[in-house]
Design a protein around this motif. Structure first.
Motif, mmCIF file in Angstrom:
data_model
loop_
_atom_site.group_PDB
_atom_site.id
_atom_site.type_symbol
_atom_site.label_atom_id
_atom_site.label_comp_id
_atom_site.label_asym_id
_atom_site.label_seq_id
_atom_site.Cartn_x
_atom_site.Cartn_y
_atom_site.Cartn_z
ATOM 1 N N GLY A 308 0.801 -1.221 0.000
ATOM 2 C CA GLY A 308 0.000 0.000 0.000
ATOM 3 C C GLY A 308 0.829 1.264 0.000
ATOM 4 N N ILE A 309 2.113 1.157 0.368
ATOM 5 C CA ILE A 309 3.007 2.319 0.315
ATOM 6 C C ILE A 309 3.084 2.858 -1.113
ATOM 7 C CG2 ILE A 309 5.417 3.044 0.588
ATOM 8 C CD1 ILE A 309 5.646 1.044 2.868
ATOM 9 N N ILE A 310 2.980 1.958 -2.091
ATOM 10 C CA ILE A 310 3.011 2.348 -3.500
ATOM 11 C C ILE A 310 1.602 2.549 -4.043
ATOM 12 C CG2 ILE A 310 3.747 1.658 -5.817
ATOM 13 C CD1 ILE A 310 5.962 0.015 -4.463
ATOM 14 N N LEU A 311 0.701 1.597 -3.745
ATOM 15 C CA LEU A 311 -0.641 1.643 -4.321
ATOM 16 C C LEU A 311 -1.474 2.801 -3.782
ATOM 17 C CD1 LEU A 311 -1.645 -2.144 -4.359
ATOM 18 C CD2 LEU A 311 -0.675 -0.767 -6.200
ATOM 19 N N GLY A 312 -1.305 3.141 -2.509
ATOM 20 C CA GLY A 312 -2.108 4.200 -1.898
ATOM 21 C C GLY A 312 -1.940 5.553 -2.581
ATOM 22 N N PRO A 313 -0.713 6.074 -2.680
ATOM 23 C CA PRO A 313 -0.524 7.370 -3.358
ATOM 24 C C PRO A 313 -0.936 7.344 -4.829
ATOM 25 C CG PRO A 313 1.392 6.820 -2.047
ATOM 26 C CD PRO A 313 0.524 5.598 -2.059
ATOM 27 N N ILE A 314 -0.706 6.210 -5.518
ATOM 28 C CA ILE A 314 -1.111 6.114 -6.928
ATOM 29 C C ILE A 314 -2.628 6.205 -7.049
ATOM 30 C CG2 ILE A 314 -1.257 4.551 -8.902
ATOM 31 C CD1 ILE A 314 1.543 3.604 -8.251
ATOM 32 N N ALA A 315 -3.355 5.516 -6.151
ATOM 33 C CA ALA A 315 -4.822 5.554 -6.193
ATOM 34 C C ALA A 315 -5.341 6.967 -5.988
ATOM 35 C CB ALA A 315 -5.392 4.613 -5.122
ATOM 36 N N ILE A 316 -4.784 7.682 -5.018
ATOM 37 C CA ILE A 316 -5.232 9.056 -4.773
ATOM 38 C C ILE A 316 -4.835 9.962 -5.937
ATOM 39 C CG2 ILE A 316 -4.937 11.060 -3.255
ATOM 40 C CD1 ILE A 316 -4.711 9.159 -0.926
ATOM 41 N N GLY A 317 -3.640 9.737 -6.494
ATOM 42 C CA GLY A 317 -3.215 10.526 -7.652
ATOM 43 C C GLY A 317 -4.130 10.330 -8.850
ATOM 44 N N LEU A 318 -4.546 9.082 -9.082
ATOM 45 C CA LEU A 318 -5.472 8.804 -10.186
ATOM 46 C C LEU A 318 -6.830 9.461 -9.946
ATOM 47 C CD1 LEU A 318 -4.720 5.043 -10.925
ATOM 48 C CD2 LEU A 318 -4.222 6.992 -12.404
ATOM 49 N N LEU A 319 -7.292 9.432 -8.709
ATOM 50 C CA LEU A 319 -8.566 10.087 -8.390
ATOM 51 C C LEU A 319 -8.494 11.581 -8.680
ATOM 52 C CD1 LEU A 319 -11.417 10.071 -7.175
ATOM 53 C CD2 LEU A 319 -10.367 10.330 -4.908
ATOM 54 N N LEU A 320 -7.396 12.210 -8.278
ATOM 55 C CA LEU A 320 -7.232 13.644 -8.544
ATOM 56 C C LEU A 320 -7.164 13.921 -10.046
ATOM 57 C CD1 LEU A 320 -4.653 14.591 -5.745
ATOM 58 C CD2 LEU A 320 -7.115 15.017 -5.779
ATOM 59 N N ALA A 321 -6.515 13.018 -10.803
ATOM 60 C CA ALA A 321 -6.443 13.191 -12.260
ATOM 61 C C ALA A 321 -7.828 13.086 -12.887
ATOM 62 C CB ALA A 321 -5.506 12.142 -12.861
ATOM 63 N N LEU A 322 -8.645 12.146 -12.404
ATOM 64 C CA LEU A 322 -10.011 12.015 -12.920
ATOM 65 C C LEU A 322 -10.853 13.239 -12.584
ATOM 66 C CD1 LEU A 322 -10.770 8.259 -12.105
ATOM 67 C CD2 LEU A 322 -10.498 9.281 -14.370
ATOM 68 N N ILE A 323 -10.660 13.781 -11.394
ATOM 69 C CA ILE A 323 -11.390 15.000 -11.009
ATOM 70 C C ILE A 323 -10.996 16.168 -11.909
ATOM 71 C CG2 ILE A 323 -11.694 16.712 -9.170
ATOM 72 C CD1 ILE A 323 -11.450 14.398 -7.160
ATOM 73 N N ASP A 324 -9.696 16.292 -12.178
ATOM 74 C CA ASP A 324 -9.230 17.364 -13.072
ATOM 75 C C ASP A 324 -9.804 17.204 -14.474
ATOM 76 O OD1 ASP A 324 -7.767 18.512 -11.055
ATOM 77 O OD2 ASP A 324 -5.893 17.514 -11.586
ATOM 78 N N ALA A 325 -9.836 15.942 -14.963
ATOM 79 C CA ALA A 325 -10.392 15.688 -16.297
ATOM 80 C C ALA A 325 -11.881 16.015 -16.329
ATOM 81 C CB ALA A 325 -10.168 14.231 -16.688
ATOM 82 N N TRP A 326 -12.604 15.673 -15.277
ATOM 83 C CA TRP A 326 -14.039 15.977 -15.205
ATOM 84 C C TRP A 326 -14.279 17.484 -15.199
ATOM 85 C CZ3 TRP A 326 -17.035 18.161 -11.158
ATOM 86 C CH2 TRP A 326 -18.411 18.062 -11.343
ATOM 87 N N LYS A 327 -13.415 18.218 -14.484
ATOM 88 C CA LYS A 327 -13.532 19.682 -14.465
ATOM 89 C C LYS A 327 -13.314 20.264 -15.854
ATOM 90 C CE LYS A 327 -12.131 20.507 -9.660
ATOM 91 N NZ LYS A 327 -11.061 21.072 -8.790
ATOM 92 N N GLU A 328 -12.325 19.736 -16.575
ATOM 93 C CA GLU A 328 -12.062 20.225 -17.931
ATOM 94 C C GLU A 328 -13.253 19.962 -18.850
ATOM 95 O OE1 GLU A 328 -8.472 18.631 -19.462
ATOM 96 O OE2 GLU A 328 -7.194 19.526 -17.917
ATOM 97 N N ILE A 329 -13.866 18.775 -18.708
ATOM 98 C CA ILE A 329 -15.039 18.456 -19.532
ATOM 99 C C ILE A 329 -16.188 19.409 -19.211
ATOM 100 C CG2 ILE A 329 -16.806 16.693 -19.960
ATOM 101 C CD1 ILE A 329 -14.607 14.591 -19.481
#
Length: 343
Positions: A308-329
């Motif tokens: 989870g040391i690796i998976l945890g930050p990646i999961a949150i980073g992906l969520l933030l990327a999806l939020i940014d993409a949704w905002k752009e749309i």
């Protein structure tokens, strides 16, 4: 009839794919950690592989890096076999002392509540995670073999795998897929190549210092290094607490040794490396919020264990990327509607 037949075929294919995915998961679920760590090690070693390939060729570069990693892996296994029990005992004692010190600080009530919660749950959770990897030495040996095999395979085929990842992106949402890949790369860069990399290096220097200055035995020195890595992942506090504690212990024995160890700690642990090596190493790289890294690392550690040391930050980073993409749309949609009204 043709439509019904197509629907039945679709159901059969979906069921078949689901069964295959289930069987693959059941096969690999006990080996997820070494697989993820093997891929992460490949990502860290890849820049060195590129440089070595220019001088030695790709095959020799892969063999050399794999051989070096195998040596470190064997040493790690020997260390686990010899010192794990004493290391766990010392680490548990260090954690209890550290959280007792945190509890004695005059801090706001909400921080005090957080410290109390960490003091009751985190040491036990960390102990359970470490014991999970050390109670069965044959299982640990198998995981280390898988780790080395994944490292060798992914490093040997790194260029091919990178191309395949981009080729698998759907053409309709390719831009979003590329943004997600970029976000994963930025997050992994920040977590692995800066935060964790420097934390582990500092922990190694602290372990060496504790042993050479005879502050503790081998197991106690390793435990101190592990705690140094953990503290480096926390904001405000850091590895300097550990070398300061070591200097205080030495002060009772010899003022000169305490001063020498303090200089050693300042130069190799904190703050000199933070203002020299780390700033140069992170120059030109995308940064990740310390809150995202902290929540991702410790949340992932609690949820998934060590991986989870690796998976945890990646999961949150992906969520933030999806939020940014949704905002752009959402921002593009009004402009399109306005354009159609004007037309």
């Amino acid at each position: 009839m043709g439509v019904v037949r197509l629907e039945k075929e679709k159901i059969v294919w979906i069921a078949l794919i689901a069964i295959i995915i289930f069987l693959v998961w059941e096969t690999l679920k006990e080996l997820i950690s070494p697989i993820v760590f093997g891929i992460a090690a490949t990502y860290i070693a890849y820049p060195f592989h590129i440089k070595l390939s220019r001088k030695l060729g790709k095959k020799l570069s892969v063999l050399l890096l794999s051989a070096l990693l195998a040596i470190f892996t064997i040493l790690f296994f020997i260390g686990v076999t010899l010192w794990i029990t004493d290391t766990l005992r010392n680490l548990y004692a260090y954690l209890n002392s550290f959280f007792s010190w945190l509890g004695s600080l005059n801090v706001p009530s909400f921080l005090s509540s957080i410290f109390d919660a960490m003091a009751t749950s985190f040491p036990q959770k960390l102990r359970d995670i470490l014991l999970q990897y050390t109670l069965s030495l044959p299982k640990l040996a198998l995981q280390l073999i898988v780790f080395l095999a994944v490292f060798y395979a992914t490093l040997s085929n790194s260029d091919f795998l990178a191309r395949e990842i981009y080729e698998l992106l759907p053409s309709s949402n390719r831009e979003l897929g590329e943004k997600l890949i970029e976000k994963v790369r930025d997050t992994v860069d920040a977590i692995l190549k800066t935060w964790l990399f420097f934390s582990i290096i500092k922990g190694m220097f602290l372990t060496i210092g504790f042993y050479l200055f005879e502050i503790s035995n081998v197991a106690g020195s390793i435990a101190a290094g592990v705690l140094c890595v953990i503290l480096e992942l926390l904001p405000v506090v850091g590895g300097w607490i550990m070398w300061l504690a070591g200097a205080i212990i030495l002060w009772k024995k010899s003022t000169l040794l305490a001063l020498l160890f303090s200089i050693y700690g300042i130069l190799t642990i904190s703050p000199v490396p933070d203002y020299t090596l780390k700033s140069r190493f992170t120059k030109g790289r995308a940064s990740v919020s310390s809150v995202v890294a902290l929540v991702g690392i410790f949340g992932g550690l609690i949820a998934f264990g060590a991986v989870g040391i690796i998976l945890g930050p990646i999961a949150i980073g992906l969520l933030l990327a999806l939020i940014d993409a949704w905002k752009e749309i959402k921002l593009k949609q009004p402009s399109k509607a306005r354009h159609s009204q004007d037309a």
